[in-house]
Design a protein around this motif. Structure first.
Motif, PDB file in Angstrom:
ATOM      1  N   SER A   1       0.810  -1.223   0.000  1.00 52.97           N
ATOM      2  CA  SER A   1       0.000   0.000   0.000  1.00 52.97           C
ATOM      3  C   SER A   1       0.844   1.276   0.000  1.00 52.97           C
ATOM      4  O   SER A   1       0.496   2.219  -0.704  1.00 52.97           O
ATOM      5  CB  SER A   1      -1.036  -0.001   1.125  1.00 52.97           C
ATOM      6  N   PRO A   2       1.982   1.337   0.715  1.00 55.74           N
ATOM      7  CA  PRO A   2       2.800   2.553   0.584  1.00 55.74           C
ATOM      8  C   PRO A   2       3.394   2.711  -0.819  1.00 55.74           C
ATOM      9  O   PRO A   2       3.505   3.825  -1.326  1.00 55.74           O
ATOM     10  CB  PRO A   2       3.907   2.391   1.619  1.00 55.74           C
ATOM     11  N   MET A   3       3.778   1.573  -1.451  1.00 55.07           N
ATOM     12  CA  MET A   3       4.270   1.665  -2.828  1.00 55.07           C
ATOM     13  C   MET A   3       3.172   2.214  -3.730  1.00 55.07           C
ATOM     14  O   MET A   3       3.418   3.103  -4.552  1.00 55.07           O
ATOM     15  CB  MET A   3       4.754   0.301  -3.345  1.00 55.07           C
ATOM     16  N   ALA A   4       1.953   1.700  -3.586  1.00 59.42           N
ATOM     17  CA  ALA A   4       0.841   2.151  -4.423  1.00 59.42           C
ATOM     18  C   ALA A   4       0.552   3.632  -4.193  1.00 59.42           C
ATOM     19  O   ALA A   4       0.365   4.394  -5.148  1.00 59.42           O
ATOM     20  CB  ALA A   4      -0.398   1.303  -4.135  1.00 59.42           C
ATOM     21  N   GLU A   5       0.532   4.053  -2.936  1.00 61.43           N
ATOM     22  CA  GLU A   5       0.290   5.461  -2.609  1.00 61.43           C
ATOM     23  C   GLU A   5       1.343   6.354  -3.266  1.00 61.43           C
ATOM     24  O   GLU A   5       1.013   7.337  -3.939  1.00 61.43           O
ATOM     25  CB  GLU A   5       0.317   5.658  -1.091  1.00 61.43           C
TER      26      GLU A   5
ATOM     27  N   GLY B   1      12.527  -1.894   3.717  1.00 62.16           N
ATOM     28  CA  GLY B   1      13.699  -1.388   3.012  1.00 62.16           C
ATOM     29  C   GLY B   1      13.759  -1.786   1.546  1.00 62.16           C
ATOM     30  O   GLY B   1      14.221  -1.012   0.700  1.00 62.16           O
ATOM     31  N   PHE B   2      13.283  -2.974   1.221  1.00 56.01           N
ATOM     32  CA  PHE B   2      13.252  -3.390  -0.181  1.00 56.01           C
ATOM     33  C   PHE B   2      12.242  -2.554  -0.969  1.00 56.01           C
ATOM     34  O   PHE B   2      12.475  -2.213  -2.123  1.00 56.01           O
ATOM     35  CB  PHE B   2      12.932  -4.883  -0.308  1.00 56.01           C
ATOM     36  N   SER B   3      11.131  -2.194  -0.345  1.00 55.26           N
ATOM     37  CA  SER B   3      10.150  -1.317  -0.996  1.00 55.26           C
ATOM     38  C   SER B   3      10.765   0.047  -1.290  1.00 55.26           C
ATOM     39  O   SER B   3      10.580   0.601  -2.376  1.00 55.26           O
ATOM     40  CB  SER B   3       8.914  -1.128  -0.108  1.00 55.26           C
ATOM     41  N   ILE B   4      11.493   0.573  -0.313  1.00 51.31           N
ATOM     42  CA  ILE B   4      12.171   1.858  -0.503  1.00 51.31           C
ATOM     43  C   ILE B   4      13.137   1.769  -1.685  1.00 51.31           C
ATOM     44  O   ILE B   4      13.158   2.642  -2.556  1.00 51.31           O
ATOM     45  CB  ILE B   4      12.924   2.279   0.783  1.00 51.31           C
ATOM     46  N   ALA B   5      13.905   0.688  -1.747  1.00 50.39           N
ATOM     47  CA  ALA B   5      14.925   0.527  -2.791  1.00 50.39           C
ATOM     48  C   ALA B   5      14.318   0.423  -4.183  1.00 50.39           C
ATOM     49  O   ALA B   5      14.772   1.098  -5.118  1.00 50.39           O
ATOM     50  CB  ALA B   5      15.787  -0.707  -2.497  1.00 50.39           C
ATOM     51  N   VAL B   6      13.290  -0.411  -4.353  1.00 51.58           N
ATOM     52  CA  VAL B   6      12.738  -0.595  -5.705  1.00 51.58           C
ATOM     53  C   VAL B   6      11.934   0.626  -6.157  1.00 51.58           C
ATOM     54  O   VAL B   6      11.862   0.889  -7.358  1.00 51.58           O
ATOM     55  CB  VAL B   6      11.912  -1.902  -5.859  1.00 51.58           C
TER      56      VAL B   6
END
Length: 160
Positions: free
Chosen positions: A25-29, A55-60
């Protein structure tokens, strides 16, 4: 070329939800904010708030120019404390089965659309760092594709 005029109109407000508000959901937002800017009010929540941003979400997301490091996870229960009322959203996009159930529960008395987008949960997938990053990229790209398929390419160039 496909028919580029078949995109749905952008809602005034969208709430993304998943299990922990730490990966999908943070990636989508953040991706939706990058694509559509201030044309739509966009937030995200989780069923629970027991994890920090992954951290992986932040990186990608950084790979595609989307900043996630400052995201602070929050739950449906905390949403009102932060000044958002569920009834003020036009559309809730659930990215996990648990969040879909919770959103449907909470919106049963509101005139509000809840949709389920089955986005891959990349947590725990992959044997090493590169394999894990590949899973997160897959989830990121699924989200971005769903957004573009629905509302068009938006504007990734925020300067113009």
């Amino acid at each position: 070329m496909s028919d580029s005029l078949s995109y749905a109109p952008l809602p005034q407000s969208v709430l993304f939800c998943c299990d922990h508000n730490a990966v999908r959901s943070p990636m989508a937002e953040a991706i939706m904010k990058k694509l559509y800017g201030t044309r739509c009010y966009i937030q995200s929540v989780g069923v629970k708030n027991d994890l920090e941003i992954d951290g992986f979400s932040i990186a990608v997301c950084a790979e595609i120019g989307v900043e996630l490091a400052r995201h602070r996870s929050r739950s449906f229960d905390e949403m009102e404390d932060w000044g958002d009322d569920l009834s003020s959203f036009d559309l809730v996009l659930a990215l996990s089965p648990a969040s879909q159930r919770r959103a449907l529960d909470l919106t049963q008395f509101y005139h509000l659309d809840v949709e389920y987008w089955p986005i891959l949960d990349p947590t725990g997938l992959g044997e090493d760092r590169e394999a894990r990053l590949a899973s997160y990229r897959q989830a990121r790209d699924q989200i971005k594709s769903r957004l573009i398929d629905r509302w068009g390419p938006g504007s990734e160039d925020t300067a113009g």
